[in-house]
Design a protein around this motif. Sequence first.
Motif, PDB file in Angstrom:
ATOM      1  N   LEU A  30       0.821  -1.209   0.000  1.00 59.42           N
ATOM      2  CA  LEU A  30       0.000   0.000   0.000  1.00 59.42           C
ATOM      3  C   LEU A  30       0.855   1.260   0.000  1.00 59.42           C
ATOM      4  O   LEU A  30       0.459   2.284  -0.584  1.00 59.42           O
ATOM      5  N   ARG A  31       2.003   1.194   0.619  1.00 59.63           N
ATOM      6  CA  ARG A  31       2.916   2.343   0.556  1.00 59.63           C
ATOM      7  C   ARG A  31       3.342   2.592  -0.888  1.00 59.63           C
ATOM      8  O   ARG A  31       3.412   3.745  -1.331  1.00 59.63           O
ATOM      9  N   ALA A  32       3.600   1.495  -1.623  1.00 62.88           N
ATOM     10  CA  ALA A  32       3.977   1.646  -3.030  1.00 62.88           C
ATOM     11  C   ALA A  32       2.842   2.282  -3.830  1.00 62.88           C
ATOM     12  O   ALA A  32       3.077   3.140  -4.691  1.00 62.88           O
ATOM     13  N   VAL A  33       1.602   1.870  -3.543  1.00 59.21           N
ATOM     14  CA  VAL A  33       0.442   2.464  -4.222  1.00 59.21           C
ATOM     15  C   VAL A  33       0.334   3.947  -3.885  1.00 59.21           C
ATOM     16  O   VAL A  33       0.126   4.797  -4.766  1.00 59.21           O
ATOM     17  N   ARG A  34       0.450   4.268  -2.602  1.00 57.11           N
ATOM     18  CA  ARG A  34       0.361   5.666  -2.165  1.00 57.11           C
ATOM     19  C   ARG A  34       1.432   6.519  -2.827  1.00 57.11           C
ATOM     20  O   ARG A  34       1.155   7.627  -3.335  1.00 57.11           O
ATOM     21  N   ASP A  35       2.670   6.010  -2.829  1.00 55.12           N
ATOM     22  CA  ASP A  35       3.772   6.795  -3.380  1.00 55.12           C
ATOM     23  C   ASP A  35       3.614   6.965  -4.888  1.00 55.12           C
ATOM     24  O   ASP A  35       3.928   8.035  -5.438  1.00 55.12           O
ATOM     25  N   LEU A  36       3.127   5.927  -5.565  1.00 59.91           N
ATOM     26  CA  LEU A  36       2.891   6.045  -7.003  1.00 59.91           C
ATOM     27  C   LEU A  36       1.802   7.077  -7.287  1.00 59.91           C
ATOM     28  O   LEU A  36       1.929   7.912  -8.192  1.00 59.91           O
ATOM     29  N   ALA A  37       0.721   7.025  -6.506  1.00 57.45           N
ATOM     30  CA  ALA A  37      -0.362   7.986  -6.702  1.00 57.45           C
ATOM     31  C   ALA A  37       0.141   9.412  -6.536  1.00 57.45           C
ATOM     32  O   ALA A  37      -0.172  10.305  -7.342  1.00 57.45           O
ATOM     33  N   ALA A  38       0.930   9.642  -5.493  1.00 57.48           N
ATOM     34  CA  ALA A  38       1.470  10.979  -5.266  1.00 57.48           C
ATOM     35  C   ALA A  38       2.346  11.420  -6.433  1.00 57.48           C
ATOM     36  O   ALA A  38       2.302  12.578  -6.869  1.00 57.48           O
ATOM     37  N   ASP A  39       3.127  10.482  -6.968  1.00 53.94           N
ATOM     38  CA  ASP A  39       3.995  10.791  -8.097  1.00 53.94           C
ATOM     39  C   ASP A  39       3.180  11.098  -9.350  1.00 53.94           C
ATOM     40  O   ASP A  39       3.474  12.045 -10.092  1.00 53.94           O
ATOM     41  N   LEU A  40       2.123  10.309  -9.582  1.00 55.59           N
ATOM     42  CA  LEU A  40       1.296  10.513 -10.776  1.00 55.59           C
ATOM     43  C   LEU A  40       0.503  11.814 -10.694  1.00 55.59           C
ATOM     44  O   LEU A  40       0.194  12.432 -11.719  1.00 55.59           O
ATOM     45  N   TYR A  41       0.144  12.232  -9.480  1.00 60.02           N
ATOM     46  CA  TYR A  41      -0.534  13.518  -9.328  1.00 60.02           C
ATOM     47  C   TYR A  41       0.426  14.688  -9.544  1.00 60.02           C
ATOM     48  O   TYR A  41       0.002  15.825  -9.716  1.00 60.02           O
ATOM     49  N   GLY A  42       1.723  14.381  -9.530  1.00 58.54           N
ATOM     50  CA  GLY A  42       2.722  15.382  -9.846  1.00 58.54           C
ATOM     51  C   GLY A  42       3.053  15.299 -11.325  1.00 58.54           C
ATOM     52  O   GLY A  42       2.175  15.387 -12.182  1.00 58.54           O
ATOM     53  N   SER A  43       4.311  15.058 -11.615  1.00 59.56           N
ATOM     54  CA  SER A  43       4.737  14.991 -13.024  1.00 59.56           C
ATOM     55  C   SER A  43       5.122  13.585 -13.441  1.00 59.56           C
ATOM     56  O   SER A  43       5.710  13.386 -14.498  1.00 59.56           O
ATOM     57  N   GLY A  44       4.794  12.612 -12.605  1.00 54.54           N
ATOM     58  CA  GLY A  44       5.251  11.251 -12.847  1.00 54.54           C
ATOM     59  C   GLY A  44       4.515  10.517 -13.949  1.00 54.54           C
ATOM     60  O   GLY A  44       3.456  10.929 -14.418  1.00 54.54           O
ATOM     61  N   VAL A  45       5.109   9.401 -14.348  1.00 53.04           N
ATOM     62  CA  VAL A  45       4.506   8.473 -15.307  1.00 53.04           C
ATOM     63  C   VAL A  45       4.703   7.067 -14.767  1.00 53.04           C
ATOM     64  O   VAL A  45       5.545   6.832 -13.902  1.00 53.04           O
ATOM     65  N   ILE A  46       3.941   6.124 -15.285  1.00 50.56           N
ATOM     66  CA  ILE A  46       4.130   4.731 -14.878  1.00 50.56           C
ATOM     67  C   ILE A  46       5.515   4.268 -15.321  1.00 50.56           C
ATOM     68  O   ILE A  46       5.895   4.449 -16.486  1.00 50.56           O
ATOM     69  N   PRO A  47       6.305   3.684 -14.420  1.00 51.49           N
ATOM     70  CA  PRO A  47       7.636   3.229 -14.794  1.00 51.49           C
ATOM     71  C   PRO A  47       7.593   2.212 -15.949  1.00 51.49           C
ATOM     72  O   PRO A  47       6.720   1.353 -16.007  1.00 51.49           O
ATOM     73  N   THR A  48       8.518   2.326 -16.865  1.00 44.86           N
ATOM     74  CA  THR A  48       8.517   1.461 -18.050  1.00 44.86           C
ATOM     75  C   THR A  48       8.828   0.010 -17.708  1.00 44.86           C
ATOM     76  O   THR A  48       8.508  -0.886 -18.486  1.00 44.86           O
ATOM     77  N   ASP A  49       9.460  -0.233 -16.558  1.00 44.62           N
ATOM     78  CA  ASP A  49       9.815  -1.609 -16.193  1.00 44.62           C
ATOM     79  C   ASP A  49       8.763  -2.270 -15.316  1.00 44.62           C
ATOM     80  O   ASP A  49       9.015  -3.294 -14.678  1.00 44.62           O
ATOM     81  N   THR A  50       7.537  -1.703 -15.279  1.00 44.62           N
ATOM     82  CA  THR A  50       6.473  -2.262 -14.453  1.00 44.62           C
ATOM     83  C   THR A  50       6.058  -3.640 -14.973  1.00 44.62           C
ATOM     84  O   THR A  50       5.630  -3.762 -16.115  1.00 44.62           O
ATOM     85  N   PRO A  51       6.182  -4.693 -14.140  1.00 49.08           N
ATOM     86  CA  PRO A  51       5.808  -6.033 -14.611  1.00 49.08           C
ATOM     87  C   PRO A  51       4.286  -6.224 -14.584  1.00 49.08           C
ATOM     88  O   PRO A  51       3.580  -5.624 -13.768  1.00 49.08           O
ATOM     89  N   ALA A  52       3.797  -7.060 -15.462  1.00 52.41           N
ATOM     90  CA  ALA A  52       2.359  -7.348 -15.532  1.00 52.41           C
ATOM     91  C   ALA A  52       2.026  -8.480 -14.573  1.00 52.41           C
ATOM     92  O   ALA A  52       1.721  -9.608 -14.987  1.00 52.41           O
ATOM     93  N   LEU A  53       2.101  -8.194 -13.295  1.00 53.29           N
ATOM     94  CA  LEU A  53       1.870  -9.231 -12.282  1.00 53.29           C
ATOM     95  C   LEU A  53       0.395  -9.545 -12.076  1.00 53.29           C
ATOM     96  O   LEU A  53       0.045 -10.519 -11.415  1.00 53.29           O
ATOM     97  N   ASN A  54      -0.469  -8.715 -12.616  1.00 57.32           N
ATOM     98  CA  ASN A  54      -1.904  -8.975 -12.519  1.00 57.32           C
ATOM     99  C   ASN A  54      -2.491  -9.213 -13.902  1.00 57.32           C
ATOM    100  O   ASN A  54      -3.604  -8.888 -14.187  1.00 57.32           O
TER     101      ASN A  54
END
Length: 266
Positions: A242-266
């Motif tokens: 959940l920390r990873a989800v929270r931190d990603l959300a905060a990054d995406l609300y800024g200038s972030g993008v989904i990391p290109t090395d994100t594995p398709a684990l789901n």
Amino acid sequence: MSDDATDSASPDVNSKAATLRGLYESDTILRVVNVWDAVSTKVVADVPGTTAIATAGHSIAASLGYDDGGMPLDVALKAIEPIVAATSLPVTADLDDGYSDPGETTRRAIGIGVVGANVEDRLKAFDESVARVRAIIAAAQAEGVDFQLNARTDAIARGGDRAKADSIADAIARGKAFLDEGATAVFVPGAVTRDDVEQLVAGLGRGKLSVIGLPGALPAAEYEELGVARISYGPLVQRVALRAVRDLAADLYGSGVIPTDTPALN
């Protein structure tokens, strides 16, 4: 097997129960990374070194909107069922305090393929706690399953202001009684320091103590050296996710993008 089954367990269930017993009895500490749904189960099961799956009741409850310990039995079993279906590994489930009838809870858990469980005493009266363990083992025997009970005592976790030495003595007394009734291991949350663990292992025996790996606790290899049977991580695994989800959300609300090395684990 339906949850109304009373015949002997299926060969698959018995095989998984035997596998889980072997993992507890091994000189190598059983490490379980707790899961809360089918997809977390599949991700953990695919990691090399995973030998069994353990559910985290706290995490399941949180994912369904319940407080820890406040999830109804029917809801808990319905949530555990897809976890069992998602893996060929043995599953040991967090069944809280066993609910109103721990024997019946165990029977129903076996009915969906669970072959082991954590059940906590919540520091109920000694005789009542022992009787509940006895009921779990008797129910499993009636189902023909060598059910692996990781009997939890909250002697330290709920010890309040009493001296640590008194809580450890209580944990040993309760744990020995649980083992005498047929429990496989004794889970003692709050046993974090080397001294705590050494005392508990001396009182319960090598290969009988189960611990939780909290931040600041000893490494699993050190617990193994001390004679601990199992280490789990409870709700901490979900918290990291959940920390990873929270931190990603905060990054995406800024200038972030989904990391290109994100594995398709789901």
